[in-house]
Design a protein around this motif. Structure first.
Motif, PDB file in Angstrom:
ATOM      1  N   ILE A  20      76.658  -4.059 127.270  1.00 59.25           N
ATOM      2  CA  ILE A  20      76.672  -3.618 128.672  1.00 59.25           C
ATOM      3  C   ILE A  20      75.567  -2.605 128.917  1.00 59.25           C
ATOM      4  CG2 ILE A  20      78.003  -2.319 130.387  1.00 59.25           C
ATOM      5  CD1 ILE A  20      80.529  -3.677 129.117  1.00 59.25           C
ATOM      6  N   LEU A  21      75.417  -1.664 128.002  1.00 59.22           N
ATOM      7  CA  LEU A  21      74.408  -0.623 128.158  1.00 59.22           C
ATOM      8  C   LEU A  21      72.997  -1.217 128.197  1.00 59.22           C
ATOM      9  CD1 LEU A  21      74.087   2.435 128.364  1.00 59.22           C
ATOM     10  CD2 LEU A  21      73.859   2.491 125.886  1.00 59.22           C
ATOM     11  N   VAL A  22      72.698  -2.125 127.294  1.00 60.22           N
ATOM     12  CA  VAL A  22      71.354  -2.708 127.260  1.00 60.22           C
ATOM     13  C   VAL A  22      71.087  -3.529 128.522  1.00 60.22           C
ATOM     14  CG1 VAL A  22      71.811  -4.867 126.000  1.00 60.22           C
ATOM     15  CG2 VAL A  22      69.644  -3.713 125.712  1.00 60.22           C
ATOM     16  N   LEU A  23      72.108  -4.205 129.048  1.00 59.47           N
ATOM     17  CA  LEU A  23      71.922  -4.978 130.269  1.00 59.47           C
ATOM     18  C   LEU A  23      71.781  -4.081 131.500  1.00 59.47           C
ATOM     19  CD1 LEU A  23      74.356  -7.941 129.564  1.00 59.47           C
ATOM     20  CD2 LEU A  23      71.856  -8.053 129.687  1.00 59.47           C
ATOM     21  N   LEU A  24      72.400  -2.907 131.467  1.00 62.92           N
ATOM     22  CA  LEU A  24      72.274  -1.967 132.592  1.00 62.92           C
ATOM     23  C   LEU A  24      70.935  -1.230 132.581  1.00 62.92           C
ATOM     24  CD1 LEU A  24      75.831  -0.358 132.689  1.00 62.92           C
ATOM     25  CD2 LEU A  24      74.839  -1.929 134.365  1.00 62.92           C
TER      26      LEU A  24
END
Length: 135
Positions: A20-24
């Motif tokens: 989630i963090l990398v996609l955000l």
């Protein structure tokens, strides 16, 4: 590494949070898609197949890799016209696909081999950091 220590809940939380963090954070989502689609799930496959027959081990790994590669091709092709890139190399689509497939599988084999060599070393480092008892 939590997977190698049978800490499945921790591994799932780390996978979900980092995906989630990398996609955000990433400005270009296509650049980071390999992590949630391939790299993290591949670690699960490596752990699951760790003590299995070598032929089964590599068959499953290469099936997974090629399925992800084919899926990635179709996803990428929907965003970018790959025909122009293939034509720039002055080869037919068939030979471009064959050469790319061969090259990708060789790189995947080297990646798999490198991670198999690296996991035990990382495990020792993890053990020095994590003082909780292991099962």
């Amino acid at each position: 590494l939590p997977l190698t220590r049978k800490k499945y809940k921790l591994a799932a939380v780390i996978y979900a949070a980092s995906s989630i963090l990398v996609l955000l954070i990433a400005p270009n989502k296509l650049e980071v898609l390999p992590y949630p689609l391939f790299i993290a799930p591949f670690a699960l496959i490596q752990i699951a197949l760790k003590d299995k027959n070598a032929v089964l081990n590599y068959a499953v790994k290469f099936l997974f890799f090629n399925a992800v590669a084919i899926g990635s091709y179709f996803i990428l092709n929907s965003f970018i016209d790959l025909t122009a890139i293939i034509n720039a190399f002055n080869v037919t689509k068939f030979w471009a696909a064959v050469l790319l497939w061969l090259f990708a599988n060789i790189v995947f084999f080297l990646y798999d081999y490198a991670t198999l060599l690296l996991f035990p070393k990382m495990g020792k480092l993890y053990d020095r950091i994590d003082k909780t008892p292991h099962e």
